[in-house]
Design an enzyme around this catalytic site. Structure first.
Site, PDB file in Angstrom:
ATOM      1  CG  ASP A 133      21.536   5.592   9.639  1.00  0.00           C
ATOM      2  OD1 ASP A 133      20.829   5.163  10.403  1.00  0.00           O
ATOM      3  OD2 ASP A 133      21.660   6.146   8.591  1.00  0.00           O
ATOM      4  CE  LYS A 177      14.919   6.956   8.762  1.00  0.00           C
ATOM      5  NZ  LYS A 177      16.293   6.503   8.061  1.00  0.00           N
ATOM      6  CD  GLN A 219      16.758   6.902   4.486  1.00  0.00           C
ATOM      7  OE1 GLN A 219      16.931   7.328   5.618  1.00  0.00           O
ATOM      8  NE2 GLN A 219      15.912   5.852   4.405  1.00  0.00           N
TER       9      GLN A 219
END
Ligand code: NAD
Ligand code: L34
Length: 302
Positions: free
Chosen positions: A118, A51, A95
């Site tokens: 997200d 990422k 995450q």
């Protein structure tokens, strides 16, 4: 035909780069993404590094905020609030998975939905379900984009989604059953949605019969070889979301990656199929960048 997520993601990064360059040329600041990572799960480290690399390539600023696995839920919550209130951050992610002693629901619910790139907060999920403008979770967004770029229509098709997670299965099913009025900045115009969707999970009976009626199968279970050739109709489209590490002493890393699909035997029957690696993974990453640009644009319009 192989659905080349790696290639499409590279194309989209090129498009994003052009958009970021245009911001710079207009003397605007560039978007900034925060990535919170807790502990040292090797797979998470790989994903987060991918990422960070993708952000650098596109010109999006990215900061990695790493904590040891022992961090308390309270301290992590404080960090989330800091990021919510930091005006230099356009969006951030935490995450997953988190260590056992930290509630994912508590942490995700604390994220300001405008910065939730997200798309996992209750606000964004609820808005997605109602067909309102929202930030869509990266993997479903990436899969939709991949289908769109290969001109694979979903209207009236029977889509079988295997897996009911909040991050993939549930939002994927919602997107594909939706009326396709939900068009997002940066999305292809192809009409996606209007599918008839069946969601399968670990308690589903006779998965094989259900899969045999599918035009499109999306597998997100985390179980190697779950989808075998006798479960797939000739000419179906198969999207393999699974990422599994299999020990392999002959490989330089000591393992190799496989998906949830018996690729070797399914591929000859499928009209379209995604490989692992190089399929859904790179699309997830580029979708996060698209979501970050979306959050940036909404923020400067405020
Ligand atoms: P999860 O791991 O939280 O849950 C697995 C889901 O699969 C559950 O809903 C379960 O009911 C279902 N399932 C498990 N075994 C099954 C079986 N035998 N038959 C039917 N259903 C079954 O789900 P997740 O977080 O969506 O992850 C699934 C897989 O996708 C993992 O391998 C994960 O690493 C991978 N993943 C990949 C990406 C990507 O970008 N490529 C993104 C997210 C997750
Ligand atoms: N909060 N947690 C949050 N957001 C996410 O979107 C994720 N996910 C999943 C795990 N936890 C998360 C990811 O980013 C899985 N995931 C992810 C991201 C990238 C890749 C795979 C999964 C990826 O880069 N896959 C490459 C191979 C990577 C490798 O070599 O290990 C591929 O080609 O599939």
């Amino acid at each position: 035909m192989i659905l080349d997520g790696k290639k499409i993601a590279t194309e989209i990064r090129g498009e994003l780069r052009t958009q970021v360059e245009a911001l710079k040329a207009a003397d605007k600041r560039v978007p900034k993404l925060g990535i919170v990572i807790v502990g040292n799960n090797p797979a998470s480290e790989t994903y987060v590094n991918n990422k960070m690399k993708a952000c650098a390539e596109v010109g999006i600023e990215a900061v990695k905020i790493a904590y040891p696995a022992e961090i308390t839920e309270q301290t992590l919550l404080t960090e989330v609030h800091k990021l919510n209130n930091d005006p230099s951050i356009d969006g951030f992610i935490v995450q997953l998975p988190l260590p056992e002693h930290i509630s994912e629901t508590t942490i995700l619910s604390a994220i300001d939905h405008r910065k939730d790139v997200d798309g996992l907060t209750p606000e964004n999920v609820g808005r997605t379900v109602q067909g309102l403008p929202s930030i869509i979770s990266a993997t479903p967004r990436g899969i939709r984009e991949l289908l769109a770029r290969y001109n694979i229509q979903t209207e009236g098709k029977h889509v079988v989604v295997i897996g009911r997670s909040n991050i993939v299965g549930k939002p994927m099913a919602i997107l594909l059953m939706q009326r396709p009025y939900l068009s997002l900045p940066g999305m292809s115009a192809a009409s996606l949605g209007d599918a008839t969707v069946t969601i399968c999970h670990s308690k589903t009976r006779d998965l094989k019969s259900i899969c045999l009626t599918a035009d499109i199968i999306i597998v997100a279970a985390g179980s190697p070889n779950l989808l075998t050739a006798e479960m797939v109709r000739e000419g179906a489209t198969v999207i393999d979301v699974g990422i599994n590490r299999i020990d392999d002493p002959t490989s330089p890393r000591g393992y190799r990656l496989v998906g949830d699909v018996d690729f070797e035997h399914v591929a000859p029957k499928a009209a379209y199929i995604t490989p692992v690696p190089g399929g859904v993974g790179p699309m997830t990453i580029v979708s996060l960048l698209q979501n970050t640009l979306q959050a940036y644009q909404l923020k400067i319009e405020e």
